[in-house]
Each structure stands twice: as C-alpha cells, then as structure tokens.
Motif scaffolding. Structure first.
Motif, PDB file in Angstrom:
ATOM      1  N   THR A 132      21.471  41.363  10.185  1.00 21.21           N
ATOM      2  CA  THR A 132      20.995  41.221  11.563  1.00 21.21           C
ATOM      3  C   THR A 132      20.379  39.832  11.681  1.00 21.21           C
ATOM      4  O   THR A 132      19.492  39.500  10.893  1.00 21.21           O
ATOM      5  N   TYR A 133      20.846  39.088  12.622  1.00 20.07           N
ATOM      6  CA  TYR A 133      20.243  37.775  12.819  1.00 20.07           C
ATOM      7  C   TYR A 133      19.116  37.901  13.839  1.00 20.07           C
ATOM      8  O   TYR A 133      19.267  38.613  14.825  1.00 20.07           O
ATOM      9  N   PRO A 134      18.001  37.201  13.608  1.00 22.15           N
ATOM     10  CA  PRO A 134      16.975  37.155  14.669  1.00 22.15           C
ATOM     11  C   PRO A 134      17.554  36.448  15.895  1.00 22.15           C
ATOM     12  O   PRO A 134      18.211  35.416  15.766  1.00 22.15           O
ATOM     13  N   ASP A 135      17.332  37.034  17.072  1.00 25.46           N
ATOM     14  CA  ASP A 135      17.989  36.546  18.286  1.00 25.46           C
ATOM     15  C   ASP A 135      17.769  35.060  18.544  1.00 25.46           C
ATOM     16  O   ASP A 135      18.664  34.350  18.973  1.00 25.46           O
ATOM     17  N   ALA A 136      16.561  34.588  18.252  1.00 25.24           N
ATOM     18  CA  ALA A 136      16.232  33.204  18.599  1.00 25.24           C
ATOM     19  C   ALA A 136      17.030  32.208  17.771  1.00 25.24           C
ATOM     20  O   ALA A 136      17.362  31.122  18.249  1.00 25.24           O
ATOM     21  N   HIS A 137      17.330  32.568  16.516  1.00 31.47           N
ATOM     22  CA  HIS A 137      17.980  31.605  15.632  1.00 31.47           C
ATOM     23  C   HIS A 137      19.437  31.939  15.351  1.00 31.47           C
ATOM     24  O   HIS A 137      20.040  31.322  14.467  1.00 31.47           O
ATOM     25  N   ALA A 138      19.990  32.912  16.070  1.00 28.88           N
ATOM     26  CA  ALA A 138      21.337  33.388  15.731  1.00 28.88           C
ATOM     27  C   ALA A 138      22.357  32.251  15.705  1.00 28.88           C
ATOM     28  O   ALA A 138      23.155  32.147  14.772  1.00 28.88           O
ATOM     29  N   LEU A 144      27.709  39.419  24.545  1.00 33.37           N
ATOM     30  CA  LEU A 144      28.015  38.055  24.112  1.00 33.37           C
ATOM     31  C   LEU A 144      26.787  37.148  24.189  1.00 33.37           C
ATOM     32  O   LEU A 144      26.559  36.299  23.336  1.00 33.37           O
ATOM     33  N   ALA A 145      25.951  37.376  25.208  1.00 32.44           N
ATOM     34  CA  ALA A 145      24.796  36.500  25.415  1.00 32.44           C
ATOM     35  C   ALA A 145      23.824  36.572  24.242  1.00 32.44           C
ATOM     36  O   ALA A 145      23.142  35.590  23.937  1.00 32.44           O
ATOM     37  N   GLU A 146      23.766  37.737  23.572  1.00 33.79           N
ATOM     38  CA  GLU A 146      22.798  37.891  22.479  1.00 33.79           C
ATOM     39  C   GLU A 146      23.323  37.388  21.143  1.00 33.79           C
ATOM     40  O   GLU A 146      22.584  37.335  20.164  1.00 33.79           O
ATOM     41  N   SER A 147      24.639  37.053  21.097  1.00 36.97           N
ATOM     42  CA  SER A 147      25.233  36.798  19.786  1.00 36.97           C
ATOM     43  C   SER A 147      24.903  35.417  19.248  1.00 36.97           C
ATOM     44  O   SER A 147      25.063  35.170  18.064  1.00 36.97           O
ATOM     45  N   GLY A 148      24.453  34.509  20.105  1.00 39.52           N
ATOM     46  CA  GLY A 148      24.115  33.172  19.627  1.00 39.52           C
ATOM     47  C   GLY A 148      25.235  32.171  19.813  1.00 39.52           C
ATOM     48  O   GLY A 148      25.034  30.973  19.674  1.00 39.52           O
ATOM     49  N   VAL A 149      26.455  32.636  20.114  1.00 42.81           N
ATOM     50  CA  VAL A 149      27.564  31.730  20.403  1.00 42.81           C
ATOM     51  C   VAL A 149      28.222  32.203  21.687  1.00 42.81           C
ATOM     52  O   VAL A 149      28.033  33.336  22.116  1.00 42.81           O
ATOM     53  N   THR A 150      29.021  31.316  22.302  1.00 43.16           N
ATOM     54  CA  THR A 150      29.642  31.704  23.565  1.00 43.16           C
ATOM     55  C   THR A 150      31.123  31.999  23.429  1.00 43.16           C
ATOM     56  O   THR A 150      31.737  32.477  24.367  1.00 43.16           O
ATOM     57  N   HIS A 151      31.709  31.699  22.264  1.00 46.63           N
ATOM     58  CA  HIS A 151      33.130  32.006  22.082  1.00 46.63           C
ATOM     59  C   HIS A 151      33.256  33.414  21.504  1.00 46.63           C
ATOM     60  O   HIS A 151      32.717  33.693  20.434  1.00 46.63           O
ATOM     61  N   PRO A 152      33.955  34.317  22.239  1.00 47.23           N
ATOM     62  CA  PRO A 152      33.945  35.719  21.809  1.00 47.23           C
ATOM     63  C   PRO A 152      34.468  35.953  20.391  1.00 47.23           C
ATOM     64  O   PRO A 152      33.934  36.797  19.674  1.00 47.23           O
ATOM     65  N   ILE A 153      35.503  35.186  19.982  1.00 41.94           N
ATOM     66  CA  ILE A 153      36.076  35.470  18.648  1.00 41.94           C
ATOM     67  C   ILE A 153      35.095  35.109  17.547  1.00 41.94           C
ATOM     68  O   ILE A 153      34.923  35.854  16.572  1.00 41.94           O
ATOM     69  N   THR A 154      34.398  33.968  17.714  1.00 37.51           N
ATOM     70  CA  THR A 154      33.389  33.616  16.715  1.00 37.51           C
ATOM     71  C   THR A 154      32.270  34.651  16.715  1.00 37.51           C
ATOM     72  O   THR A 154      31.740  35.018  15.654  1.00 37.51           O
ATOM     73  N   ALA A 155      31.928  35.147  17.914  1.00 37.51           N
ATOM     74  CA  ALA A 155      30.874  36.173  17.992  1.00 37.51           C
ATOM     75  C   ALA A 155      31.288  37.423  17.244  1.00 37.51           C
ATOM     76  O   ALA A 155      30.490  38.022  16.514  1.00 37.51           O
ATOM     77  N   ILE A 156      32.569  37.825  17.408  1.00 36.59           N
ATOM     78  CA  ILE A 156      33.040  39.027  16.713  1.00 36.59           C
ATOM     79  C   ILE A 156      33.053  38.791  15.204  1.00 36.59           C
ATOM     80  O   ILE A 156      32.549  39.599  14.428  1.00 36.59           O
ATOM     81  N   LEU A 157      33.595  37.636  14.800  1.00 41.58           N
ATOM     82  CA  LEU A 157      33.779  37.395  13.363  1.00 41.58           C
ATOM     83  C   LEU A 157      32.464  37.235  12.634  1.00 41.58           C
ATOM     84  O   LEU A 157      32.324  37.672  11.498  1.00 41.58           O
TER      85      LEU A 157
END
Lengths: 315, 102
Positions: A271-277, A129-142
C-alpha cells in the motif's frame, strides 16, 4: 475503410505466421517472425493499445529477434534437415492438422458468443485513478492496483536469469572482440548510446501520464546493452558474476522494500501512502527499468555461453 | 463487425497456426516460434474480445497483456538457452524421440 485496413493487417499477419513456420530456410523463418512482430505492433495501435504496441516493437520485434538470430548462428552446425511439409502418410501431420483446426473452431465459437461484462472493472479503475498517484490508467493498474502481478513478474524474470546462469560453463569467458571490430561502428555507437538511454528514460518518465513505462523503457535499455556488446565494447561488469546478479535483484529489492515499509505502520503489503504514491511508483519503475534491461541483456549474454561447445567446432 | 472483433478472430487464426506448427515441426527453434505465435494469438484474443464487448479501450486486459509480453520474452530467452545447451551437448536441434529410427 477502417475495416479494410484491419482485414489487410490480419491477412498480412496470418500470411507471415504461415510463412515463418513453413519456409524451408530457418533464417527466413526467423526473419518472417521478426516482421510479424512489427506488424503486430501496428495491430496493437489499431486495437487502441499504444502501450502494448511500444512493448511489442521493442520486445517482440527487437529483443526476441536478436535472441533468435543469435541462437540461429550457433545452431548452424547441428543437423538441420529442412521440413518436409506434406508428409501425408505421417500420422503426425494429421494430428497437427486436426489439432490446429480444432483449436480454430473451438476458439472461433467462443469468440462469436456475445460477451456480457459481469464486473465493470474498468469503471473501478477510472473511479480510483485520482488516488493512484499517476494519471495513465495502465501504469496505475500495473504499479498500484495490481502491483502483485508486476512484483511476481519481475521475480519470474530473475528466476529465468538464474536458471540460465546455472547452465553456463563455469570456466568460460566469452570474448567480445571477435564480433565486429569496426572503428566506425564504435564511434557511431558512442553517439547513439546517450540517445538510446535518453529515449529509455523518456519512456519511463512519460509512463505516469501517457503510454510508456518501465517495461518498454527496460526493453530499449536492453537493446542498448546488446548493441554495446555486439560492437565489442565489453564492460567489466558483464564479466563479473556478482555484478550480474546484483543488477538482477536491484529492481525486485526496491519493489519489495517500498512494498514492505507500510507493514511497519500496520498496513497491508504494497500500500502506498497517498501523498507519496507518484514518487514511489516512479522510484519502483526506475529500479524495474534498470533491472529488466539488465536481465534481458544477461539472458542474451548467458545464452551465448550456453553453447560454447559449438563454437569450437564451427570455424 | 467492429475492428476489435476482427482482431480477436485474427488471434484465433494465429492460435490455430501456432498449434499446427508446434505439433508438426520437430526442430526446436521452429517449435519455439510456433509457441510464440500461439502466445501472440492469445494476447490478441484477450484484448480484442474484451474490448469488443465494451466498444472502448479496456485497460485491464491491456495491462495483463503487457505483463504477459515481458514474461513471454523471458520464457523465450530461457527456452533458447536450453535449446542451445542441448544442441551443444548432443549436436542435434531436435529431441531424441523426434530424431527418427536412426
């Protein structure tokens, strides 16, 4: 106590489902179905799924209800015989009864089997989750882990709108003013629209940290467009087919564009670059919100022009 | 019984009612409603069953259902466009094979 609430909700749900299918009047049937959508959103809350509850309230109860009611008004002129429920001599009734009970028994058996999770996907979600760029799991999955799903989903929406477009009369321009030429309504809507828009944008913004996101925001936006249309504040945009189509493609285009940029650097699609995800996800979501809102509204608009022959016959 | 499992069984009931109505009715709008009930039942089973296995919210089926709801509304809207077009052309809201021997 909690079980009591759940059981009551289930009873209401099943009762409403039965009523919505078997009342004589089609109008009541649609009304019960809308009610069912509202109860269903309470059920989602009980299932600890506030995201789905929001979507169900906005889409299931709101947009579907508008679409069904609007269709109902135009289907009045067709030969509508009330259903004869207990046609015991009809083989169709027994076939339906048999299939219904069969489905209930088979699914009931499947649900009663104890379930053993083979792959703990939810652990993988919380690990990454920490790498996804958001902290809400559902938005991260979607929008990150399973972004292909969302991309194709928007493509499906565009496809539905395109099919609807092919079914409309080319020489026909629905006139909005015939609906509700009410000054008070106009004035109220002018006050309400900024608020609805704000709610929609808040849902979008909140999606990165808490329940909310592009789908719910899009549905709220669509309802604002529909309200606009119903009181007769017809925009020139909706008349023009080019603007209509551009609005549909907008979200998909942003999504594909953002997804394709990593290809230039030799990385896989989406793939999103981690810094700007986080920023990229928000950008995609903004495009999605506008497009989903516009597509849902267009489907409403196009379903009106699909039944123009009907209008001439009904006073 | 956990409340997740209760709702999974509720979804089973919705599916059954949906299938029953879908086959029984010949009016297309009623069929569409029945089909939507079937869809809602499926969503309930999907989330309820997976969460009752873990005893905690499971975000992956939730995300799938969220996608599913949006696709379902698009499908419903498209079905309504088709139904209305059909009704405008034929003056019937039922399919020809359901219109009886008239």
């Amino acid at each position: 106590m909690n079980e009591l609430i759940d059981l009551t909700l289930i009873c209401i749900l099943l009762g409403l489902a039965t009523l919505s299918l078997f009342t004589q009047s089609l109008f009541r049937s649609v009304m019960f179905f809308i009610l069912l959508g509202l109860i269903l959103s309470l059920v989602w809350i009980r299932l600890d799924a506030p995201d789905i509850a929001l979507a169900e309230a906005a889409i299931g109860a709101g947009i579907t209800g508008i679409l069904l009611l609007d269709a109902l008004a135009h289907l009045r002129a067709t030969s509508n015989t009330p259903p004869q429920l207990l046609q015991l001599k009809q083989p169709r009734f027994w076939l339906a009864l048999l299939s219904g009970t069969g489905v209930i028994l088979a699914l009931g058996l499947a649900v009663s089997e104890p379930l053993s999770p083979v792959v703990a996907l939810d652990l993988k979600v919380s690990e990454n989750l920490a790498e996804s760029g958001v902290t809400h799991p559902i938005t991260a999955i979607l929008l990150n882990f399973r972004s292909y799903d969302t991309l194709l989903e928007v493509a499906v929406l565009v496809l539905a709108a395109l099919v609807a477009l092919t079914l409309r009369q080319s020489d026909e321009h629905p006139v909005a003013n015939e609906f509700l030429p009410n000054q008070l309504l106009h004035a109220c809507l002018k006050l309400f629209f900024p608020m609805i828009f704000l709610v929609s944008m808040y849902l979008l913004w909140a999606g990165s940290t808490q329940p909310g996101g592009a789908f719910q925001a899009g549905a709220v936006l669509a309802s604002a467009f529909v309200l606009f249309y119903l009181v007769g504040l017809k925009t020139q945009l909706a008349q023009n087919e080019h603007y209509l189509k551009r609005g549909w493609i907008f979200g998909l285009a942003i999504f594909v564009l953002v997804g394709a940029v990593p290809l230039l650097q030799g990385q896989p699609f989406l793939t999103y670059p981690d810094a700007h995800a986080g920023v990229l996800i928000l950008l995609i979501e903004l495009g999605l919100t506008l497009s989903i809102g516009w597509i849902l509204f267009s489907l409403f608009l196009l379903s009106q022009s699909a039944s123009t022959f009907q209008k001439k016959d009904t006073p | 019984m956990s409340s997740y499992l209760i709702f999974a069984y509720g979804g089973v009931g919705l599916c059954g009612i949906g299938v029953f109505g879908f086959i029984l009715h010949s009016h297309l709008l009623r069929r569409l409603i029945a089909f939507n009930l079937l869809g809602s039942g499926t969503f309930l089973i999907l989330v309820g069953l997976s969460q009752s296995g873990r005893g905690q919210p499971d975000y992956i089926p939730q995300a799938l259902v969220l996608t599913g709801i949006v696709v379902a509304v698009a499908a419903t809207a498209l079905a309504l466009v088709l139904i209305r077009r059909w009704a405008a052309l034929t003056k019937h809201a039922t399919l020809p094979e359901d219109q009886g021997p008239s």
